[in-house]
Design a protein around this motif. Structure first.
Motif: not given
Length: 298
Positions: A129-141
């Motif tokens: 279970v990982i809470q992604l930082k916003n900068s990483v979240l954008e790349r993963v999305v």
């Protein structure tokens, strides 16, 4: 052995028409996935495949192997075959879901154990279970969107290698942002030793219960093994072994078709009384009461 817990394969959960279902890979927006399975996702179930869910909208609870997590946007869940889980959503949810088989990367990678390097595929609920930082979240999305578009092209050209490459890119990105930084080769060797210990537990927990026996398999002393566990995960080697046995006991107890004696036999206890004492000692509840409590909360 009967199994009252449904175990789904990729084809069963896919939205593709019959005859066009991919047995090794499936990607979909989570909102549509939930709408197609309104009841089954809320009941405890397992998968025969690797399972990833990224939330971009919504809230609720997600229970993985009897550990409950609060669902939040930006949260990524990574599960391996055999884990048991259920959802309880509050309102609308959305995001992405990716399912892929154990064989999906074998035609591309020489190392059959490649996925084991990623801690989020360890099979330990908290690690997945990982809470992604916003900068990483954008790349993963962005990568998940690329998987969605490429999966449509694959339906016509049949070449799934691009899906494998994008998915591996995603794993490496997540690993880069979540892995602990180790400053020496010694630290890296301890991490590998710990990983090998966990792998041995997974293989032998039904028949090997003593830390000394695992230490022998690892060619180290029991004291070395315990010191390693205390340093890496802040617990003892014996506790890690017991946790795995107890987890399997819980999975079996929610199977209504198995009685306590059958579960004790499956887990290699000498009789059901010994199993019941073991379970009560560490869970502070009898196997029968655990089963009843679980059923009444559904």
């Amino acid at each position: 052995m009967k199994n009252a817990i449904p175990v789904y394969d990729i084809c069963r959960l896919s939205d593709a028409p019959s005859g066009q279902k991919n047995q090794e890979f499936h990607v979909e927006r989570f909102g549509s996935y939930v709408s197609r399975h309104p009841k089954s996702l809320h009941l405890s179930h397992g998968h025969s495949f690797y399972h990833m869910v990224l939330f971009t909208k919504g809230s609720g609870k997600h229970t993985i192997d009897f550990t409950q997590f609060t669902v939040k946007p930006g949260q990524l869940y990574c599960m391996i075959p055999g884990q048991v889980h259920s959802w309880n959503f509050s309102g609308d949810v959305d995001g992405y879901i990716i399912n892929f088989s154990d064989n999906f990367f074998r035609s591309l990678l020489l190392r059959p154990d490649y996925l084991e390097q990623f801690i989020f595929f360890s099979g330990v609920s908290n690690d997945g279970v990982i809470q992604l930082k916003n900068s990483v979240l954008e790349r993963v999305v962005s990568l998940f969107e690329e998987l969605l578009s490429q999966s449509e092209l694959v339906k016509t050209n049949g070449n799934t290698d691009i899906l494998r490459v994008i998915l591996l890119h995603t794993f490496l990105l997540i690993d880069e942002t979540t892995a602990k930084v180790h400053s020496s080769a010694v630290a890296g060797s301890r991490q590998m030793l710990m990983k090998n210990f966990r792998r041995l537990i997974e293989q032998h927990y039904k028949t090997i219960r003593l830390p000394k026996e695992y230490a022998d398999l690892l060619y180290i002393t029991p004291n070395h093994l315990n010191a390693l566990c205390q340093e890496m995960v802040n617990t003892t080697a014996g506790e890690l072994i017991r946790e795995r046995v107890l987890l399997e006991a819980k999975r079996l107890l929610i199977n209504a078709d198995l009685n306590i004696s059958e579960i004790a036999y499956t887990l290699n206890f000498k009789d059901n009384s010994y199993f019941s004492r073991f379970f009560r000692k560490y869970e502070k509840i009898s196997p029968e009461d655990f089963r009843a409590r679980f059923v009444t909360t559904k």
